[in-house]
Design an enzyme around this catalytic site. Structure first.
Site, PDB file in Angstrom:
ATOM      1  CB  CYS A 340      -0.920  -0.023   1.211  1.00 49.01           C
ATOM      2  SG  CYS A 340      -1.976  -1.471   1.160  1.00 49.01           S
ATOM      3  CG  ASP A 341       5.222   3.093   0.962  1.00 50.95           C
ATOM      4  OD1 ASP A 341       4.920   4.191   0.452  1.00 50.95           O
ATOM      5  OD2 ASP A 341       6.192   2.941   1.716  1.00 50.95           O
TER       6      ASP A 341
END
Ligand SMILES: Cc1ncc(COP(=O)(O)O)c(C=O)c1O
Length: 399
Positions: A340-341
């Protein structure tokens, strides 16, 4: 670099067989057997890289630097080939010990150690250690008579992708005082070492460091010099071309010929041996058009097998496995990792044919400093490593 350039670039890799790594049929077979993401370690390629470097540096003992890739099958293969080993931690000592390697086949090259690390290496039988400062020298006072020290000198390397002399190595001015300190405590100093920085693009950095080391040995002729350790740094092709290793080493060998008689040469290659020996196979798990670009989300990224993009400043050649028309349409694309980064992006501004969910991509030159620094951020497991004897050989089964 667009996709055609990348394919062309593969064709220009270190030796013609490398093209065969892109023998799509063999790769498809592996994909059918293993769930992505996975890495393929090709032991035949380990042989090729080791033998090429040994031929290019015929009078040098090669100590493979485990830190670049410490897969047991790679270490076993190198042991068979007659390699020696460069260790830096207790974990590495215990790994080689478990594989039947003996301490006299190793050097301990970490310039900063805890006492328990020195003790464990000695218990293993490894007696040659690297030191580069006075506080470290003091740690060896109790072991006088049991150890042979190699002093690491710093030669800055602006041309290397990773300049290791920023962090380690004494200056040439400090060197005589360190040698005197050792002598005053009955400790033998037997060699000098340096590391010109990893992925060093010009052999002249090695050459200059060898010349300075030779001069220092001649000035300190009262020392019984046994070794010069020229470190690692030997480059491989990522996006930029590099000289073939035989050519790269010519001026280095010339400089080494000036060493005083009886001084043996060591090297500590990591990347050159492990880098080309592994590829990564990933799948497209999602796609979206965002602005003018296609975003493809892969099942591994910079927190996993592509971690070297962050830690090692590497940009791996990556291309789709499915056949495509090189004269067909290409689109500006982004290849992103699964976490999710938002920093988890593997390639930006790459021109690709349109990909679909489920399509496979292959990252090349992915053996060194990749899985070694991979994490499990977001609870994505690290890619597994499939070991093959020879990826080019259709009969070759995963080991
Ligand atoms: C002490 C030491 N030796 C050898 C190596 C291997 O260097 P390379 O992978 O550039 O060959 C490294 C890399 O960090 C190192 O720190």
């Amino acid at each position: 670099m667009d996709t055609q350039d990348i394919i062309q670039h593969f064709a220009e890799q270190t030796h013609p067989d490398e093209l065969e790594q892109f023998d799509r049929a063999s790769l498809q077979e592996l994909v059918a057997k293993h769930e992505t993401p996975f890495m393929v370690l090709d032991l035949e390629e380990v042989d090729y890289q080791f033998k090429s470097l040994q031929a290019a540096l015929p009078n040098t003992k090669l100590f493979y630097a485990l830190k670049s890739l410490s897969h047991p099958e790679l270490i076993k293969r190198l042991k068979k080939l007659g390699s020696y080993f460069d260790l830096a931690t207790i974990g590495e000592v215990e790994l080689v010990e478990s594989l039947g390697i003996t301490g006299d086949q190793c050097i301990h090259t970490h310039p900063i150690k805890k006492d328990k690390e020195i003790k464990r290496a000695l218990e293993f039988g490894c007696t040659r250690f690297v030191v580069d400062n006075f506080a470290e020298m003091q740690k060896f006072y109790p072991y006088a008579g049991q150890v042979e020290l190699i002093i690491r000198v710093s030669f800055r390397s602006p041309q290397a992708v990773v300049d290791l002399s920023r962090k380690f190595g004494c200056t040439l001015e400090e060197l005589p005082r360190l040698v005197d300190d050792a002598a005053a405590h009955g400790i033998s100093v037997v060699g000098l070492s340096f590391h010109v920085g990893s992925q060093s693009m010009s052999p002249m950095t090695h050459v200059n460091a060898v010349r300075s080391s030779v001069a220092a040995m001649k000035v300190m002729s009262h020392v019984d010099w046994k070794f010069l350790d020229i470190g690692g740094g030997f480059p491989i092709v990522y996006q930029e071309s590099v000289s073939p290793i035989a050519d790269f080493c010519v001026p280095i060998n010339e400089a080494l010929a000036e060493l005083p008689q009886g001084v043996d040469v060591f090297a500590e290659p990591g990347r050159f041996i492990s880098g080309p020996a592994m590829i990564e196979v990933v799948s497209v798990v999602g796609k979206a058009k965002r602005g003018a670009r296609m975003w493809y989300y892969l099942d591994d990224g910079v927190y996993g097998g592509f971690s070297g993009q962050m830690f090692d400043h590497a940009a791996y050649p990556i291309a789709p496995l499915k056949p495509f028309d090189p004269t067909g349409e290409f689109f500006p694309s982004v290849l992103a990792g699964p976490t999710c980064d938002s920093i988890d992006v593997v390639a930006e501004d790459i021109e690709l044919p349109e990909l679909e969910v489920g399509d496979i991509l292959i990252g090349k030159q992915m053996g060194a400093y990749t899985i070694a620094s991979a994490t499990e951020f977001n609870y994505y497991p690290k890619p597994k490593v499939v070991v093959v004897e020879d990826i080019f050989d259709p009969e070759s089964e995963a080991l």
